[in-house]
Enzyme design. Structure first.
Site, PDB file in Angstrom:
ATOM      1  N   LYS C  78       0.857  -1.191   0.000  1.00 40.25           N
ATOM      2  CA  LYS C  78       0.000   0.000   0.000  1.00 40.25           C
ATOM      3  C   LYS C  78       0.889   1.235   0.000  1.00 40.25           C
ATOM      4  O   LYS C  78       1.874   1.295   0.764  1.00 40.25           O
ATOM      5  CB  LYS C  78      -0.895  -0.025   1.232  1.00 40.25           C
ATOM      6  CG  LYS C  78      -1.865   1.158   1.357  1.00 40.25           C
ATOM      7  CD  LYS C  78      -2.786   0.982   2.558  1.00 40.25           C
ATOM      8  CE  LYS C  78      -3.838   2.087   2.606  1.00 40.25           C
ATOM      9  NZ  LYS C  78      -4.765   1.926   3.749  1.00 40.25           N
ATOM     10  N   SER C 158      -9.697   2.239   2.906  1.00 40.03           N
ATOM     11  CA  SER C 158      -8.824   2.946   2.004  1.00 40.03           C
ATOM     12  C   SER C 158      -7.849   2.015   1.254  1.00 40.03           C
ATOM     13  O   SER C 158      -7.235   2.451   0.285  1.00 40.03           O
ATOM     14  CB  SER C 158      -8.019   3.994   2.756  1.00 40.03           C
ATOM     15  OG  SER C 158      -7.209   3.387   3.730  1.00 40.03           O
ATOM     16  N   SER C 182     -10.149   0.153   7.183  1.00 45.33           N
ATOM     17  CA  SER C 182      -9.546   0.209   5.856  1.00 45.33           C
ATOM     18  C   SER C 182      -8.851  -1.036   5.340  1.00 45.33           C
ATOM     19  O   SER C 182      -8.415  -1.045   4.196  1.00 45.33           O
ATOM     20  CB  SER C 182      -8.552   1.379   5.799  1.00 45.33           C
ATOM     21  OG  SER C 182      -9.257   2.587   5.911  1.00 45.33           O
TER      22      SER C 182
END
Lengths: 95, 483, 493
Positions: C78, C158, C182
């Site tokens: 990420k 997210s 997330s």
């Protein structure tokens, strides 16, 4: 909680985010429902409750007084938008 | 009570001082970068100090101990639980956009210290709190026409913010407070108190009022960097405020700077917006918890502090409070004195330290720790005076020689043959030689001109190269002149 | 080649050690898959050369029998984790061009254990969002589509890019971060496993901070076993993070027996929300039945303040974020919009560099911390938080693990809900309470919606009891036997 354009302007200034007047009005409109939504917390009886300091159940760890960092100027300046003679350069501030 | 005489009557000054003292430590408060003074720009900066993405603070144990020591030194409560808060604002030398400080729960609570005034009196001044916080970096505005240069070497260095109660009532008291605080911190080794280098900075809060009246609006004079300037700035600011009020104006609460060149305070030119620092507990740190037994251990390890030392000097060495105060101001001078005075006449030692030694060090621009004459050596000189090996007058010359050569007093006296002449026969011989040449003066003396004794003494001293024991010369001369 | 990308992480690990294929082959297959998955916009930065170099090193080690725990396994990272010399944007214009001269602790652990980096995964800007539509570099598409419907769907957020990459078989696993859901919510939307460890289990050093008291890194994988393997490497005490827990890392792989006989499963009654879609209710009930069949004992518990977790979160998280994001000011890194004065530079840089959702949250955060409002908002929220944590403590007196749905719906279309921030915030209704209490939780794919979209179930454990969470998660996984695949799989025609 009423949030007017002036309040938005003040907060935006504290947060150093430029906003046009039109944006201030728009944001005031966007934030108002969010702020009244979070007001529902007032329904909770929190008398006698300490604010949560941290979910972590341990004492603040401490480090030794040793110099084991620094001397990395090149790394620090590598991403700088503007630098000069080893300093970070920014628009001049008048005190 | 030091009042300002205004047009409409007397005015009282109300002064509070906020001191920022840089903590003596090797590394910074929350990072491992060095705190050394004067490095090349941005060479003593870690990623944490420069607030790069994802960086986190870890607290330096020694800085915590220094704060506790300082708190104990000002007779303050140590808070076993304290919290670090973020103080949020934007400035070029504050990389994270917040300073890690302590707001609601500082590490040290209420304390006090005693100030010594020139007239010999003492006053207790309250201290509100002491907390730990990060120092900011340095912004240089004069290196470029349109740019400010930022050096983060200082960013993150540990500071102790020490806030006094608004108990001070004159510029003189403010100076005395700073002097004492500085002395205590230097004794403890927690701050070197060097105002020129910026390791001790002072913000002055000044307001005026009619004696017994309500508190006036205060102005803050920021970052005054010498005790002398603090006193000047306060004096000027108080008078300025009196003038404004008496002319019918009102004091605007503002932050001002002291222009040491012109001796005046002026408002800071930056935007005068109300600062909303939005303090909240730093979520990257847990509350700081101190162990009571550890605090007591620190307390037991404290050195004898200036006030206690001064009191002991008066009691033990029979010095005057003034003398004791001067000697106890710095640990180094106090130690020096005690070493020189050990087993000797303390008064004599005191006079030599405060007079000849301090005078010489001043002239040479040296600290007592760098004195060419060590305490033991001065003691040696005092011994030679005490046992009459040399006179006090000769001792002064020996002392100068000791400063220059680093040799011991005994060695110098031997080398230069400065031993005092105490041999009665030798002195009488010298006297006889002088008197033989001065029949007129002898007659004048015998006729009543007593002052001439001094002349004869001087001649004998000259003839003996200053080495004759003055007391003996006096005694024997008088006898011979009497006939 | 495409078969290699359809292996699980554990299978690939075993295959490499058995020399069934090489790390180079595994890496090449994934590099091709990452390319093939470009339509999803799951990656912001591809690092094929780095992957090849790391794979070569892995092959050398495998050859001499010195394989590390994650040797040769290609992962997506990420883009919130700072990776040394690899651009890191946090999904934001304000960090465009930023190349960190340091490696986050979590990713350093992965490389220490031999993993291979495929690239940086797309995300909601600064991790703020539940649909990955706030990224400055375009939204991510969910590899799943509704049956008979061509509209692109959100992968959740997210960690949307991470979830999409793993679901589309473009990576064996991915790192995510979870602040209010997330990791778990996108895992649920994309039909994969997502684990948020206990707060403090993984270090936050070098991970771009959103909300410091809530952020946690965690693995996103296609099976519970894979998640256990990744977490083993990611976790561990870090003295550079003052909130890192000084507790040993247990053997997570040993916690996968799935034997939950006698385990008490708490079912929080307040999670049964008015208007909850029938199919969510149904998959939850199925989950309860599966666990019962496996010998566990369902117990009703009460988490009284459940409904206040969302507003408390939306005070605390923006408040911390408003302060954490102050460092993005154009001075030392990232975007600088020139200005006549310092303040003008700040204001222009931050106005242009931050997207709308981030600006909104910074303003909310600044507001709730400002003078006059701090007590009423921030302190109040922290008191409610303490009560919510207490609720969980109470519940855990009568059960060992809690079972809830992960999200109140399946994935929705890109563009839906984006006008209404509160509707978007409600995506996190089942996940935020856990974050406020700092507890570990996993989302395991459990079934499909009427439209054929994945639905996840969440298991929540006591602090530092990831083992029980993994054990129960294994049981759910076995019973669910979730074999459905997204419509888009990288490399397949």
């Amino acid at each position: 909680m009423a949030l007017d354009k002036a309040a938005v302007a003040r907060i935006a200034s504290l947060a150093r985010i430029r906003m046009t007047e039109a944006e201030q009005v728009r944001i005031a409109g966007e934030l108002a429902p969010i702020l009244s939504w979070i007001e529902q917390l007032n329904e909770v009886d929190t008398s006698g409750v300490e604010p949560m300091a941290s979910v972590v159940q341990m004492k603040l760890p401490m480090r030794d007084d040793k110099v084991d960092d620094g001397n990395i100027r090149d790394k620090l300046l590598a991403n700088a938008p503007q630098e000069a003679r080893g300093f970070f350069a920014v628009p001049k501030v008048v005190e | 009570m030091s009042l300002i005489k205004g047009e409409t009557g007397d005015w009282e000054m109300v002064i509070g001082l906020e001191v920022h003292a840089q903590v003596i430590s090797n590394a910074k408060l929350f990072s491992g970068a060095s705190t050394a003074f004067g490095g090349e720009p941005n060479t003593q900066v870690s990623l944490v100090d420069a607030a790069f993405p994802g960086m986190l603070p870890v607290i330096n144990r020694h800085c915590v101990e220094q704060a506790v020591k300082s708190g104990l030194g000002i007779n303050a409560e140590i808070n076993l639980v304290s919290v670090f808060d973020r103080k949020n604002y934007f400035y070029a030398d504050l990389p994270a956009g917040y300073q890690i400080s302590q707001y609601t729960r500082p590490i040290v609570g209420k304390g006090k210290l005693v100030i010594d005034l020139p007239d010999g009196s003492a006053r207790e001044i309250g201290i509100t709190r002491l907390h730990l916080e990060q120092d900011a970096g340095k912004s240089l505005h004069d290196q470029h026409p349109s740019q400010t240069y930022v050096d983060l070497n200082r960013a993150g260095v540990a500071l102790m913010e020490i806030v006094s109660e608004p108990d001070l009532r004159s510029a003189e008291e403010a100076g005395a407070y700073l002097k004492k605080l500085r002395s205590i911190l230097r004794y403890l080794g927690t701050c070197d108190g060097n105002m020129e280098e910026g390791s001790l900075r002072c913000d002055c809060n000044v307001s005026v009022r009619k004696p017994g009246g309500a508190l006036g609006t205060r102005c803050e004079i920021k970052n005054v960097n010498s005790i002398r300037f603090v006193m000047q700035a306060i004096e000027h600011e108080a008078r300025r405020q009196v003038a404004v009020i008496e002319e019918g104006g009102a004091i605007k609460q503002e932050t001002r700077l002291f222009d040491s060149g012109r001796g005046v305070t002026r408002p800071m030119r930056s935007k005068e917006e109300a600062h909303d620092y939005r303090y909240f507990p730093d979520p990257d740190l847990l509350p700081l918890e101190l162990d009571r037994t550890w605090v007591e251990e620190v307390r037991r390890g404290l050195p004898e502090l200036p006030d206690a030392k001064k009191a002991r000097f008066v009691a033990q060495y029979k010095l005057s409070p003034y003398e004791a105060g001067v000697l106890a101001d710095e640990q180094a001078s106090a130690d020096y004195f005690e070493t020189a005075a050990k087993g000797r006449d303390a008064k004599l030692a005191c006079n030599w330290v405060m007079g000849d030694l301090f005078g010489a060090l001043n002239k040479l621009g040296l600290d007592i720790v760098r004195s060419p004459v060590k305490a033991g050596q001065l003691g040696g000189l005092i011994d030679l005076i005490a046992d009459n090996t040399i006179s006090g007058r000769i001792a002064k010359d020996v002392f100068q020689e000791m400063l220059a050569s680093g040799k011991s007093a005994a060695a110098i006296v031997e080398e230069k043959g400065l031993r005092q002449v105490t041999d009665r026969g030798a002195i009488e011989q010298a006297i006889d030689a002088i008197l033989a040449k001065e029949p007129e003066k002898i007659a004048e003396y015998r006729a009543g001109k007593d002052k001439l004794l001094g002349y004869f003494v001087g001649q004998v001293m000259k003839a003996t190269g200053g080495k004759a024991n003055p007391g003996l010369v006096n005694q024997l001369l008088k006898k011979k002149l009497a006939g | 080649m495409s078969a290699l990308t359809e292996l699980g992480l554990a299978e690939a690990r075993d295959g490499l050690r058995a020399k069934t294929f090489s790390a180079r082959e595994l890496a090449e297959a994934h590099i091709a898959a990452v390319e093939a998955a470009r339509p999803l916009n799951a990656f912001l930065c591809e690092t094929p050369e780095k992957a090849r170099a790391m794979a070569a090193e892995s092959d050398a080690r495998l050859a001499r029998g010195a394989a590390r725990p994650l040797e040769g396994l290609p992962l997506a990272i990420k883009d919130l984790f700072c990776t040394e010399n690899v651009p890191t944007t946090a999904g934001s214009r304000i960090l465009e061009g930023f190349t960190p001269p340091y490696e986050s602790t979590v990713t350093a652990h992965l490389w220490r254990d031999g993993a291979v980096m495929l690239g940086k995964a797309n995300l909601d800007e600064f991790a703020m969002g539940s649909a990955n539509v706030t990224s400055a570099f375009g939204p991510v598409e969910n590899p799943w589509r509704r049956r008979g419907d061509n509209r692109p769907l959100v992968p959740g957020g997210s960690s949307g890019g991470s979830a999409a990459a793993v679901a589309a078989r473009a990576a064996l696993g991915a790192t995510g971060t979870d602040t209010g859901g997330s990791i778990r919510q996108p895992a649920s939307f994309c039909g994969i496993v997502g684990l948020k460890p206990t707060y403090g289990r993984c270090s936050r050093w070098g991970t771009v901070a959103f909300a410091s008291s809530l952020d946690q890194a965690g693995p996103m994988t296609r099976s519970v076993k894979d998640a256990a393997i990744m977490l083993q490497s990611m976790a561990g005490y870090d003295p550079k993070d003052s909130t890192s827990a000084a507790v040993p890392v247990p053997d997570f792989e040993a916690a996968l027996s799935g034997d939950i006989r006698g385990l008490k499963i708490g079912i929080p009654r307040e999670y049964r929300i008015d208007g909850m879609p029938q199919e969510i209710e149904a998959v939850w009930q199925r989950g309860i039945d599966w666990l019962k069949d496996a010998g566990a004992v369902p117990v009703e518990v009460s988490l009284k303040l459940t409904k206040y977790a969302l507003p408390a979160y939306y005070i605390i998280a923006p408040a911390e974020a408003s302060s954490n994001l102050a460092r993005y000011d154009g001075v030392r890194f990232g975007l600088r919009v020139p200005g006549e004065s310092l303040d003008e530079m700040y204001e222009g840089t931050r106005a242009e560099g931050f997207g709308a959702e981030v600006r909104r949250r910074i303003l909310i955060g600044t507001y709730v911390l400002s003078a006059g409002y701090y007590d009423a908002y921030y302190l109040k929220a922290q008191r409610v938080r303490a009560l919510i944590a207490r609720d969980f403590d109470e519940a855990f007196k009568s059960c060992d693990v809690l079972l809830t749905p992960t999200a109140p719906s399946a994935a929705f279309a890109i563009g839906e809900k984006s006008d209404d921030p509160i509707a978007m915030y409600l995506n996190d209704v089942f996940t935020v309470g856990v974050s406020l209490a700092g507890l570990p939780a996993i989302s395991v794919p459990a079934g499909l919606s009427g439209d054929g979209l994945p639905l996840g179930l969440q298991l929540i454990g006591r602090a530092f009891d990831e083992e029980t969470v993994l054990r129960a998660g294994t049981a759910i996984e076995r019973a669910a036997d979730f074999t459905a695949e997204p419509s888009f799989i990288a490399g397949r025609a």
